[in-house]
Design an enzyme around this catalytic site. Structure first.
Site, short mmCIF file in Angstrom:
data_model
loop_
_atom_site.label_atom_id
_atom_site.label_comp_id
_atom_site.label_asym_id
_atom_site.label_seq_id
_atom_site.Cartn_x
_atom_site.Cartn_y
_atom_site.Cartn_z
N GLU A 1 -3.49 -14.40 2.36
CA GLU A 1 -3.95 -13.39 3.91
C GLU A 1 -4.80 -13.08 3.99
OE1 GLU A 1 -3.48 -8.58 5.33
OE2 GLU A 1 -3.27 -9.12 3.71
N GLU B 1 -15.19 -3.51 1.69
CA GLU B 1 -15.91 -3.27 0.26
C GLU B 1 -15.40 -3.86 -0.77
OE1 GLU B 1 -17.15 0.02 3.84
OE2 GLU B 1 -15.03 -0.99 2.55
N SER C 1 0.65 -1.32 -0.12
CA SER C 1 -0.14 0.28 0.51
C SER C 1 0.72 1.52 -0.10
CB SER C 1 -0.58 -0.51 1.01
OG SER C 1 -1.66 -0.94 1.47
#
Length: 406
Positions: free
Chosen positions: A257, A380, A141
């Site tokens: 993960e 989401e 990220s």
């Protein structure tokens, strides 16, 4: 005695000879009130916690109990899902060191190395990660590339013998304690697809030009980090997989993960449940019908989530992959319901911190539980995966700007 029963007995004997049972260290009105679960601890000795975790992991590895499903040639035990579940059930009964600091290396970095690593990378890194010798972190990220990972801007340019990397990563769990980082960077532009032209590297976190800054969270802890990469040299033999094939490697890590999130959530849930039962006794809510009904509802949801992975074993690969998103969503929802029950029971005592046992720890949970809905992909993102891969729904098209020029 069956093979599985023998395995359980072996695990019980190993742990029982070294660690006390949890009920001996967690009693009504006793114990460390700063700790509800490993994900919500406030430790003044982070380095010491990691040192104890690595020593415990070394013990497990030497006993053949660290990497139960892993290939034997890399230090694994070559066992199946039944043994893995049995180990998880037994270990929850013992007060063992918290191994959270090792999980990124084992559950995110190691699967990618196993799937895409060279023979040398596998032999060198897999035993080291699973024995606790090396601590890993994930460098995916960025400030402008979180859920939309394909838009990352960290770049690697090729030079003699390797690559020079410049960029910034963020929300990297435990990066300040890690030895190796799984680094995704852009090595070439590709106008046809943003996910092409990405390459995965295995970064030595001690490399010159790497700066790690822990980020203070609202819980008071600093588990996440931002990582700055300033002209960092990465040798050619640190490329994981193919040059330009980083997206495929990243998907292995991301899928793993989510696969392992269920196990960690189960451990967290049991800790939350234990403390919630004690809290109900402490404040006189244990006999309240609403408290008991909501507690039972949370436990049923936890049990359902435990059997979901087995139901996906016969599904198509697309549905099975999407199913890990369902497991994660179900787990975070069960945790959220338990936490909400604790908040309703405590009321203003949650933030007053009068010194009464069983209150302070839950304020820590309130502040930290939202992280479980972000880690491994937001709720989401999981719903999008289910909609597109499991249900086959069309992806919503990006809005097209109308050209008003005439």
């Amino acid at each position: 005695m069956s093979g599985l029963a023998e395995f359980r007995s072996r695990v019980e004997a190993f742990l029982g000879a070294r660690y006390p049972r949890r009920h001996e260290t967690l009693r009504h009105g006793q114990g460390d009130d700063s700790l509800v679960g490993a994900a919500f601890r406030d430790s003044d000795d982070e380095a010491g916690d990691l040192r104890r975790a690595r020593a415990y992991q070394r013990e497990l590895f030497d006993a053949g109990l660290a990497w139960l499903s892993g290939p034997v040639e890399y230090g694994g035990a070559g066992l199946g899902a039944a043994e893995r579940q049995a180990f998880a059930e037994v270990v929850r009964r013992y007060d063992v060191p918290d191994v959270n600091g090792l999980l990124v290396g084992q559950q995110i970095v190691a699967p990618a190395v196993l799937a895409h690593g060279s023979a040398d990378q596998r032999a060198r890194l897999l035993p080291a990660l699973w024995s606790g010798e090396l601590v890993g972190c994930q460098l995916f990220s960025e400030p402008d590339a979180g859920s939309d990972l394909a838009s990352l801007r960290t770049r690697a340019r090729q030079v003699d013998g390797g690559w020079r990397v410049d960029g910034q990563k963020v929300w990297s769990s435990g990066a300040h304690l890690a030895h190796v980082g799984e680094l995704l960077a852009r090595t070439s532009p590709d106008p046809a697809s943003r996910s092409r032209g990405l390459t995965m590297f295995l970064l030595d976190m001690e490399s010159p030009g790497v700066t790690v800054r822990p980020l203070r969270q609202m819980t008071g802890t600093a588990h996440f980090c931002e990582v700055f990469l300033d002209d960092v040299f990465v040798p050619d033999d640190a490329v994981l997989g193919e040059v330009g094939g980083g997206w495929a490697v990243a998907n292995v890590s991301l899928s793993s993960e989510r696969d392992n999130f269920g196990d960690e959530s189960a451990n967290l849930f049991i800790r939350l449940l234990d403390r919630l039962l004690l809290l109900g006794q402490e404040v006189g809510a244990a006999e309240d019908p609403d408290f008991r009904d909501r507690l039972a509802d949370g436990y049923v949801r936890h049990v359902v989530n435990q059997v979901l992975p087995a139901s996906l074993e016969t599904a198509t690969p697309e549905v099975a992959t999407a199913g890990t998103s369902l497991v994660k969503l179900f787990a975070t929802d069960a945790d959220r319901r338990l936490v909400q029950l604790a908040l309703d029971v405590l009321g203003p005592a949650l933030v007053a911190d009068t010194g009464a046992w069983g209150t302070y720890a839950w304020s820590r949970v309130l502040l930290g539980v939202h992280a479980t809905r972000i880690a491994g992909g937001t709720d989401e993102i999981q719903r999008n995966i289910l909609a597109e891969r499991a249900l086959g729904l069309p992806r919503e098209p990006r809005p097209v700007r109308e050209d008003r020029r005439r």
